[in-house]
Design a protein around this motif. Sequence first.
Motif, PDB file in Angstrom:
ATOM      1  N   ALA A   1       0.824  -1.210   0.000  1.00 35.78           N
ATOM      2  CA  ALA A   1       0.000   0.000   0.000  1.00 35.78           C
ATOM      3  C   ALA A   1       0.858   1.260   0.000  1.00 35.78           C
ATOM      4  N   LEU A   2       2.162   1.130   0.206  1.00 30.81           N
ATOM      5  CA  LEU A   2       3.058   2.286   0.217  1.00 30.81           C
ATOM      6  C   LEU A   2       3.579   2.550  -1.187  1.00 30.81           C
ATOM      7  N   ASP A   3       3.548   3.798  -1.584  1.00 27.93           N
ATOM      8  CA  ASP A   3       4.091   4.211  -2.878  1.00 27.93           C
ATOM      9  C   ASP A   3       5.263   5.149  -2.593  1.00 27.93           C
ATOM     10  N   PHE A   4       6.484   4.603  -2.674  1.00 32.10           N
ATOM     11  CA  PHE A   4       7.675   5.390  -2.361  1.00 32.10           C
ATOM     12  C   PHE A   4       7.964   6.340  -3.511  1.00 32.10           C
ATOM     13  N   GLY A   5       7.924   7.638  -3.229  1.00 28.58           N
ATOM     14  CA  GLY A   5       8.193   8.644  -4.251  1.00 28.58           C
ATOM     15  C   GLY A   5       9.690   8.900  -4.384  1.00 28.58           C
ATOM     16  N   GLU A   6      10.014   9.962  -5.058  1.00 31.12           N
ATOM     17  CA  GLU A   6      11.412  10.336  -5.255  1.00 31.12           C
ATOM     18  C   GLU A   6      11.929  11.095  -4.038  1.00 31.12           C
ATOM     19  N   GLU A   7      13.230  10.990  -3.808  1.00 31.78           N
ATOM     20  CA  GLU A   7      13.855  11.742  -2.722  1.00 31.78           C
ATOM     21  C   GLU A   7      14.119  13.158  -3.212  1.00 31.78           C
ATOM     22  N   GLN A   8      13.902  14.111  -2.328  1.00 30.74           N
ATOM     23  CA  GLN A   8      14.170  15.506  -2.660  1.00 30.74           C
ATOM     24  C   GLN A   8      15.121  16.051  -1.611  1.00 30.74           C
ATOM     25  N   TYR A   9      15.936  16.998  -2.025  1.00 21.79           N
ATOM     26  CA  TYR A   9      16.841  17.619  -1.070  1.00 21.79           C
ATOM     27  C   TYR A   9      16.123  18.775  -0.390  1.00 21.79           C
ATOM     28  N   ALA A  10      16.049  18.695   0.925  1.00 24.03           N
ATOM     29  CA  ALA A  10      15.421  19.752   1.710  1.00 24.03           C
ATOM     30  C   ALA A  10      16.510  20.771   2.074  1.00 24.03           C
ATOM     31  N   SER A  11      16.229  21.651   3.007  1.00 26.28           N
ATOM     32  CA  SER A  11      17.189  22.689   3.366  1.00 26.28           C
ATOM     33  C   SER A  11      18.452  22.078   3.975  1.00 26.28           C
ATOM     34  N   GLY A  12      19.579  22.661   3.642  1.00 24.46           N
ATOM     35  CA  GLY A  12      20.855  22.185   4.165  1.00 24.46           C
ATOM     36  C   GLY A  12      21.218  20.837   3.579  1.00 24.46           C
ATOM     37  N   ASN A  13      21.653  19.924   4.443  1.00 21.37           N
ATOM     38  CA  ASN A  13      22.067  18.608   3.956  1.00 21.37           C
ATOM     39  C   ASN A  13      20.984  17.553   4.191  1.00 21.37           C
ATOM     40  N   MET A  14      19.746  17.976   4.358  1.00 20.55           N
ATOM     41  CA  MET A  14      18.649  17.058   4.675  1.00 20.55           C
ATOM     42  C   MET A  14      18.023  16.491   3.397  1.00 20.55           C
ATOM     43  N   ILE A  15      17.493  15.273   3.520  1.00 22.54           N
ATOM     44  CA  ILE A  15      16.792  14.610   2.422  1.00 22.54           C
ATOM     45  C   ILE A  15      15.345  14.399   2.857  1.00 22.54           C
ATOM     46  N   ARG A  16      14.412  14.724   1.969  1.00 21.50           N
ATOM     47  CA  ARG A  16      12.984  14.537   2.251  1.00 21.50           C
ATOM     48  C   ARG A  16      12.428  13.506   1.269  1.00 21.50           C
ATOM     49  N   LYS A  17      11.595  12.625   1.797  1.00 19.96           N
ATOM     50  CA  LYS A  17      10.929  11.646   0.936  1.00 19.96           C
ATOM     51  C   LYS A  17       9.472  11.557   1.358  1.00 19.96           C
ATOM     52  N   GLU A  18       8.596  11.652   0.369  1.00 16.13           N
ATOM     53  CA  GLU A  18       7.169  11.539   0.646  1.00 16.13           C
ATOM     54  C   GLU A  18       6.696  10.168   0.193  1.00 16.13           C
ATOM     55  N   ILE A  19       6.052   9.457   1.109  1.00 15.74           N
ATOM     56  CA  ILE A  19       5.537   8.121   0.838  1.00 15.74           C
ATOM     57  C   ILE A  19       4.021   8.210   0.825  1.00 15.74           C
ATOM     58  N   LYS A  20       3.437   7.915  -0.319  1.00 12.03           N
ATOM     59  CA  LYS A  20       1.979   7.993  -0.459  1.00 12.03           C
ATOM     60  C   LYS A  20       1.366   6.650  -0.091  1.00 12.03           C
ATOM     61  N   ILE A  21       0.248   6.706   0.638  1.00 14.80           N
ATOM     62  CA  ILE A  21      -0.477   5.495   0.980  1.00 14.80           C
ATOM     63  C   ILE A  21      -1.611   5.326  -0.015  1.00 14.80           C
ATOM     64  N   LYS A  22      -1.577   4.203  -0.755  1.00 18.29           N
ATOM     65  CA  LYS A  22      -2.592   3.958  -1.783  1.00 18.29           C
ATOM     66  C   LYS A  22      -3.880   3.469  -1.131  1.00 18.29           C
ATOM     67  N   GLU A  23      -4.973   4.153  -1.416  1.00 17.20           N
ATOM     68  CA  GLU A  23      -6.281   3.738  -0.936  1.00 17.20           C
ATOM     69  C   GLU A  23      -7.229   3.701  -2.118  1.00 17.20           C
ATOM     70  N   GLY A  24      -8.030   2.674  -2.188  1.00 14.97           N
ATOM     71  CA  GLY A  24      -8.962   2.524  -3.298  1.00 14.97           C
ATOM     72  C   GLY A  24      -8.260   1.944  -4.507  1.00 14.97           C
ATOM     73  N   LEU A  25      -8.999   1.192  -5.286  1.00 17.05           N
ATOM     74  CA  LEU A  25      -8.428   0.625  -6.511  1.00 17.05           C
ATOM     75  C   LEU A  25      -8.382   1.705  -7.580  1.00 17.05           C
ATOM     76  N   ASP A  26      -7.207   1.960  -8.130  1.00 15.77           N
ATOM     77  CA  ASP A  26      -7.141   2.890  -9.248  1.00 15.77           C
ATOM     78  C   ASP A  26      -7.661   2.182 -10.500  1.00 15.77           C
ATOM     79  N   LYS A  27      -7.888   2.939 -11.552  1.00 17.71           N
ATOM     80  CA  LYS A  27      -8.525   2.402 -12.764  1.00 17.71           C
ATOM     81  C   LYS A  27      -7.728   1.239 -13.364  1.00 17.71           C
ATOM     82  N   GLU A  28      -6.393   1.371 -13.412  1.00 18.86           N
ATOM     83  CA  GLU A  28      -5.570   0.329 -14.019  1.00 18.86           C
ATOM     84  C   GLU A  28      -5.661  -0.983 -13.238  1.00 18.86           C
ATOM     85  N   ALA A  29      -5.554  -0.899 -11.907  1.00 19.45           N
ATOM     86  CA  ALA A  29      -5.631  -2.110 -11.089  1.00 19.45           C
ATOM     87  C   ALA A  29      -7.022  -2.734 -11.184  1.00 19.45           C
ATOM     88  N   ALA A  30      -8.062  -1.907 -11.214  1.00 26.60           N
ATOM     89  CA  ALA A  30      -9.427  -2.426 -11.337  1.00 26.60           C
ATOM     90  C   ALA A  30      -9.619  -3.142 -12.672  1.00 26.60           C
TER      91      ALA A  30
END
Length: 163
Positions: free
Chosen positions: A78-107
Amino acid sequence: MPSFDIVSKIDAQTLDNAINNAKKEILNRYDFHGSKSSIELDKKTNMVTVVTEDDMRLKAIEGSIISRMVKQNLDPKALDFGEEQYASGNMIRKEIKIKEGLDKEAAKKVVKKIKDSGLKVEASIMNDQVRVTGKKIDDLQAVISLCRGEDFGQPLQYINMRN
């Protein structure tokens, strides 16, 4: 006529518990001592935001989240790991989307798999779920076992079994 629905949902409270346990684990690990790492769950947008210093810690946090989800009986697909982005300074940010509901392709994949099976059931897409109807409950149970054996890229649940 007997029917049931195929959906893809995650229990919000169980997910919250898994994320909180992952936070505690990261705080207590020696290799994260003095780290500015953080894990935040936004319940409205179903996003987990991870901010940390380097790639090694990011992979450790992802592993911790996945292991905590497995321990809470949640499917990590259910986790959709997105791309890593560089945040301020030497920090790395990553947004992980939680898939809910069947999308059209999976359905569409689910419906195609059911129709190709040759079972005497009818499958139709309704919003973010698939409704399966048939004359015999045995056919519906065969559809459930067929879908359990297949990987559609996200976790499936089978609800609203009606006679």
